[in-house]
Design an enzyme around this catalytic site. Sequence first.
Site, mmCIF file in Angstrom:
data_model
loop_
_atom_site.group_PDB
_atom_site.id
_atom_site.type_symbol
_atom_site.label_atom_id
_atom_site.label_comp_id
_atom_site.label_asym_id
_atom_site.label_seq_id
_atom_site.Cartn_x
_atom_site.Cartn_y
_atom_site.Cartn_z
ATOM 1 N N HIS A 1 0.672 -1.162 0.059
ATOM 2 C CA HIS A 1 0.032 0.052 0.044
ATOM 3 C C HIS A 1 0.940 1.557 -0.074
ATOM 4 O O HIS A 1 1.826 1.392 0.661
ATOM 5 C CB HIS A 1 -1.038 -0.049 1.311
ATOM 6 C CG HIS A 1 -0.304 0.077 2.450
ATOM 7 N ND1 HIS A 1 0.265 1.099 3.218
ATOM 8 C CD2 HIS A 1 0.189 -1.214 3.383
ATOM 9 C CE1 HIS A 1 0.997 0.835 4.384
ATOM 10 N NE2 HIS A 1 0.856 -0.494 4.408
ATOM 11 N N ASP A 2 0.257 2.286 -0.856
ATOM 12 C CA ASP A 2 0.931 3.388 -0.705
ATOM 13 C C ASP A 2 2.456 3.555 -1.349
ATOM 14 O O ASP A 2 2.785 4.702 -1.328
ATOM 15 C CB ASP A 2 0.947 4.251 0.562
ATOM 16 C CG ASP A 2 -0.364 4.232 1.325
ATOM 17 O OD1 ASP A 2 -1.246 5.003 1.065
ATOM 18 O OD2 ASP A 2 -0.727 3.432 2.268
ATOM 19 N N GLY B 1 4.971 -0.973 3.020
ATOM 20 C CA GLY B 1 4.228 0.212 2.487
ATOM 21 C C GLY B 1 5.015 1.393 2.223
ATOM 22 O O GLY B 1 6.128 1.453 3.005
#
Length: 253
Positions: free
Chosen positions: A116-117, A134
């Site tokens: 994520h991200d 992340g």
Amino acid sequence: MIHPTAVIESELPRDASVGPYAVVGPDVVFEGSVRVGAHAYVTGPCRIGGGVSIGPSAVIGTDPQDLKYDGERTELVIGPRTVIREFANINRGTAESGRTVLGSDCLIMAYVHVAHDCVIGDRVILANTVNMAGHVEIDDDVTIGGVVPIHQFVRIGRHAMIGGGYRVSKDVPPFVLAGGAPLRALSLNKVGLRRKGFTDERLQELEEVFRFLFRKEGTLTSKAGEILEDQGASGDAKYLADFILGSSRGVIS
């Protein structure tokens, strides 16, 4: 071009190709032709550029693996002509940034995990089983060898190359060849830079900057500051110095 066993819940381009037992879930936007391999799973919110190829059993656009994620709407963006090979897994973002981004003309090999991200630039190559935590940021034209774990919030500068099997827990400066345990800047990434069209003059200047930063006594931050104060320093040198001074995790040396 669409296998009868595929499950399609989003609108596909007319020339899309979807293999047996693949699933294209809701809220996926294809911005051009796409190729989805057998048993792949693609879901949204997700925007995928034209010419993207998604390999068999890849899992694209699923929820972030983050305990703070609470079902908020986030997205995954994949640039044109990127190739994602079999069993790769790419998650959407969290509320912190709202998105995971993968650039154009990248090669994401088998079993890679993009968390994520993360933000990945253009023309990036991630070899088999690179595993990103992340919020990792990878700039353009980076190559990372196989079986490399990357710690969360790490930054990797453009044109860097990281050897296979090494753990990345600090920022990796642009233009360098990194390897060893603990990871360190071994040399300038000369072969990669030549392949990208760097002239001998440009390489020679970068070689001098590399020796000054990584072989001369003194702290990296103080030497980077000297480069920024040098009116005659090139754009490459200033980019390298800015990268070092902008690090929050620390930089390999």
